[in-house]
Design a protein around this motif. Sequence first.
Motif, PDB file in Angstrom:
ATOM      1  N   ASN A  32       0.702  -0.892  -0.472  1.00  0.00           N
ATOM      2  CA  ASN A  32      -0.158   0.204   0.095  1.00  0.00           C
ATOM      3  C   ASN A  32       1.196   1.180  -0.235  1.00  0.00           C
ATOM      4  OD1 ASN A  32      -2.180  -1.840   0.461  1.00  0.00           O
ATOM      5  ND2 ASN A  32      -2.434  -1.281   2.027  1.00  0.00           N
ATOM      6  N   SER A  33       0.252   2.639  -1.102  1.00  0.00           N
ATOM      7  CA  SER A  33       1.443   3.663  -0.737  1.00  0.00           C
ATOM      8  C   SER A  33       1.134   4.024   0.323  1.00  0.00           C
ATOM      9  CB  SER A  33       1.113   4.188  -2.191  1.00  0.00           C
ATOM     10  OG  SER A  33      -0.545   4.726  -2.187  1.00  0.00           O
ATOM     11  N   ASP A  34       0.128   4.274   0.850  1.00  0.00           N
ATOM     12  CA  ASP A  34      -0.163   4.432   1.661  1.00  0.00           C
ATOM     13  C   ASP A  34      -0.006   4.543   3.545  1.00  0.00           C
ATOM     14  OD1 ASP A  34      -2.029   3.028   1.748  1.00  0.00           O
ATOM     15  OD2 ASP A  34      -3.737   4.531   2.352  1.00  0.00           O
ATOM     16  N   ASN A  35       0.644   3.058   2.958  1.00  0.00           N
ATOM     17  CA  ASN A  35       1.248   2.205   4.353  1.00  0.00           C
ATOM     18  C   ASN A  35       2.254   3.821   5.665  1.00  0.00           C
ATOM     19  OD1 ASN A  35       3.103   1.043   6.359  1.00  0.00           O
ATOM     20  ND2 ASN A  35       2.158  -1.330   5.003  1.00  0.00           N
ATOM     21  N   PRO A  36       1.142   3.829   6.690  1.00  0.00           N
ATOM     22  CA  PRO A  36       1.855   4.927   7.723  1.00  0.00           C
ATOM     23  C   PRO A  36       3.192   3.766   8.276  1.00  0.00           C
ATOM     24  CG  PRO A  36       0.369   3.567   8.869  1.00  0.00           C
ATOM     25  CD  PRO A  36       0.157   2.594   7.504  1.00  0.00           C
ATOM     26  N   LEU A  37       3.672   3.339   7.588  1.00  0.00           N
ATOM     27  CA  LEU A  37       5.632   3.120   8.515  1.00  0.00           C
ATOM     28  C   LEU A  37       6.433   3.361   7.555  1.00  0.00           C
ATOM     29  CD1 LEU A  37       5.283  -0.363  10.124  1.00  0.00           C
ATOM     30  CD2 LEU A  37       5.191   1.687  10.902  1.00  0.00           C
ATOM     31  N   ARG A  38       5.914   3.657   5.717  1.00  0.00           N
ATOM     32  CA  ARG A  38       6.774   4.762   5.115  1.00  0.00           C
ATOM     33  C   ARG A  38       6.758   5.738   5.329  1.00  0.00           C
ATOM     34  NH1 ARG A  38       6.337   2.473  -0.643  1.00  0.00           N
ATOM     35  NH2 ARG A  38       4.304   0.274  -0.849  1.00  0.00           N
ATOM     36  N   SER A  39       8.367   5.885   5.020  1.00  0.00           N
ATOM     37  CA  SER A  39       9.127   6.363   4.871  1.00  0.00           C
ATOM     38  C   SER A  39      10.236   7.079   3.036  1.00  0.00           C
ATOM     39  CB  SER A  39      10.725   6.662   5.904  1.00  0.00           C
ATOM     40  OG  SER A  39      11.009   8.325   6.314  1.00  0.00           O
ATOM     41  N   GLY A  52       8.785   7.498   0.616  1.00  0.00           N
ATOM     42  CA  GLY A  52       8.203   6.158  -0.129  1.00  0.00           C
ATOM     43  C   GLY A  52       8.091   5.315  -0.198  1.00  0.00           C
ATOM     44  N   ARG A  53       9.150   4.318   0.431  1.00  0.00           N
ATOM     45  CA  ARG A  53       9.974   3.166   0.891  1.00  0.00           C
ATOM     46  C   ARG A  53       9.308   2.795   2.389  1.00  0.00           C
ATOM     47  NH1 ARG A  53      13.398   1.706  -2.867  1.00  0.00           N
ATOM     48  NH2 ARG A  53      12.161  -0.827  -2.302  1.00  0.00           N
ATOM     49  N   LEU A  54       9.705   1.401   1.984  1.00  0.00           N
ATOM     50  CA  LEU A  54       9.091   0.520   3.785  1.00  0.00           C
ATOM     51  C   LEU A  54       9.728  -0.236   3.719  1.00  0.00           C
ATOM     52  CD1 LEU A  54       6.422  -0.097   5.631  1.00  0.00           C
ATOM     53  CD2 LEU A  54       5.882  -1.652   4.285  1.00  0.00           C
ATOM     54  N   SER A  55      10.617   0.217   4.490  1.00  0.00           N
ATOM     55  CA  SER A  55      12.153  -0.500   5.581  1.00  0.00           C
ATOM     56  C   SER A  55      12.110  -2.054   5.315  1.00  0.00           C
ATOM     57  CB  SER A  55      12.949   0.578   6.631  1.00  0.00           C
ATOM     58  OG  SER A  55      13.831   0.141   6.641  1.00  0.00           O
ATOM     59  N   ALA A  56      12.576  -2.944   5.548  1.00  0.00           N
ATOM     60  CA  ALA A  56      12.456  -4.135   6.334  1.00  0.00           C
ATOM     61  C   ALA A  56      12.035  -4.233   7.442  1.00  0.00           C
ATOM     62  CB  ALA A  56      13.593  -5.420   5.345  1.00  0.00           C
ATOM     63  N   VAL A  57      12.758  -3.123   8.183  1.00  0.00           N
ATOM     64  CA  VAL A  57      13.086  -2.821   9.753  1.00  0.00           C
ATOM     65  C   VAL A  57      12.040  -3.112  10.336  1.00  0.00           C
ATOM     66  CG1 VAL A  57      13.152  -0.502   9.890  1.00  0.00           C
ATOM     67  CG2 VAL A  57      13.979  -2.017  11.486  1.00  0.00           C
ATOM     68  N   HIS A  58      10.770  -2.749   9.300  1.00  0.00           N
ATOM     69  CA  HIS A  58       9.485  -2.607   9.770  1.00  0.00           C
ATOM     70  C   HIS A  58       8.615  -4.270   9.604  1.00  0.00           C
ATOM     71  CE1 HIS A  58       9.305   1.273  10.519  1.00  0.00           C
ATOM     72  NE2 HIS A  58       9.407   1.672   8.819  1.00  0.00           N
ATOM     73  N   TYR A 101      13.972  -3.805   1.193  1.00  0.00           N
ATOM     74  CA  TYR A 101      12.599  -3.047   1.739  1.00  0.00           C
ATOM     75  C   TYR A 101      11.709  -3.991   1.354  1.00  0.00           C
ATOM     76  CZ  TYR A 101      15.066   1.174   0.391  1.00  0.00           C
ATOM     77  OH  TYR A 101      16.415   2.005   0.770  1.00  0.00           O
ATOM     78  N   LEU A 102      10.844  -3.582   2.012  1.00  0.00           N
ATOM     79  CA  LEU A 102       9.170  -4.552   2.648  1.00  0.00           C
ATOM     80  C   LEU A 102       8.680  -4.367   0.542  1.00  0.00           C
ATOM     81  CD1 LEU A 102       8.172  -5.050   5.484  1.00  0.00           C
ATOM     82  CD2 LEU A 102       9.331  -6.417   4.538  1.00  0.00           C
ATOM     83  N   ASP A 103       8.228  -3.255  -0.045  1.00  0.00           N
ATOM     84  CA  ASP A 103       7.505  -2.581  -0.580  1.00  0.00           C
ATOM     85  C   ASP A 103       7.958  -3.250  -1.994  1.00  0.00           C
ATOM     86  OD1 ASP A 103       9.142  -0.765  -2.239  1.00  0.00           O
ATOM     87  OD2 ASP A 103       9.536   0.134   0.273  1.00  0.00           O
ATOM     88  N   GLU A 104       9.192  -4.316  -1.819  1.00  0.00           N
ATOM     89  CA  GLU A 104       9.735  -3.807  -3.491  1.00  0.00           C
ATOM     90  C   GLU A 104       9.180  -5.550  -3.720  1.00  0.00           C
ATOM     91  OE1 GLU A 104      13.670  -4.228  -3.181  1.00  0.00           O
ATOM     92  OE2 GLU A 104      13.921  -2.561  -3.962  1.00  0.00           O
TER      93      GLU A 104
END
Length: 150
Positions: free
Chosen positions: A44-51, A53-59, A100-103
Motif C-alpha cells: 500500500n502506497s499509504d502504509n503509515p510506516l513508509r518513509s 516512499g519506501r517501506l524498510s524491512a526493519v518494519h 525493502y518490503l515494498d519491493e
Amino acid sequence: MLARSLEGDELYTLLPHGGDMRLIEKVVDWDETKIQCQTSSHRNSDNPLRSNGRLSAVHAAEYGAQTMALHGGLLARQSGQQQPGGYLVSLRGVKLHIRYLDELDAPLQIQATQLLADSGNMLYDFVLKTESVLVAEGRAAVIVHSEQNQ
C-alpha cells in the motif's frame, strides 16, 4: 470446533492498533502455540510506516508483533477473556534478508511461534516470507499489562 481463520472486523477487534496501522489482513490458521497470517499491506502506497516512499524491512518486526498480538487475543478469547495490552520490550536475533518490503509483489506470510507464556511475559519467534523469498526472522519479547499496573 473453533474457526481457525478470520479476517475483517473480527480480526481487527484483536489488534492493538486502528486504521491504517492494522497491518495484518488475514489469520490463515492458528493453534495454542502458533499462528500463520497473511497480508498485502506492505504494497500500500499509504502504509503509515513508509518513509520517503519506501517501506524498510526493519518494519518486519511490527508485522511480527501484530501477528503475536493476534495470537494472544485469540488465546484470550478462547478462554473467555480479553487480552490486556502489552509492550514489545525486546527484539533478538533479527535477520533481515531484503532491504525493502515494498519491493515484494507477493503477499507476506507471517508466522509466530510462542516459546514462553507466563503471568505477564511472552516470548515468540517470528518469520516473514513470501512463497519464494525469506524476508525476515527473529525473536520478540512482550510484557503484558497486569490489572495491578493499570
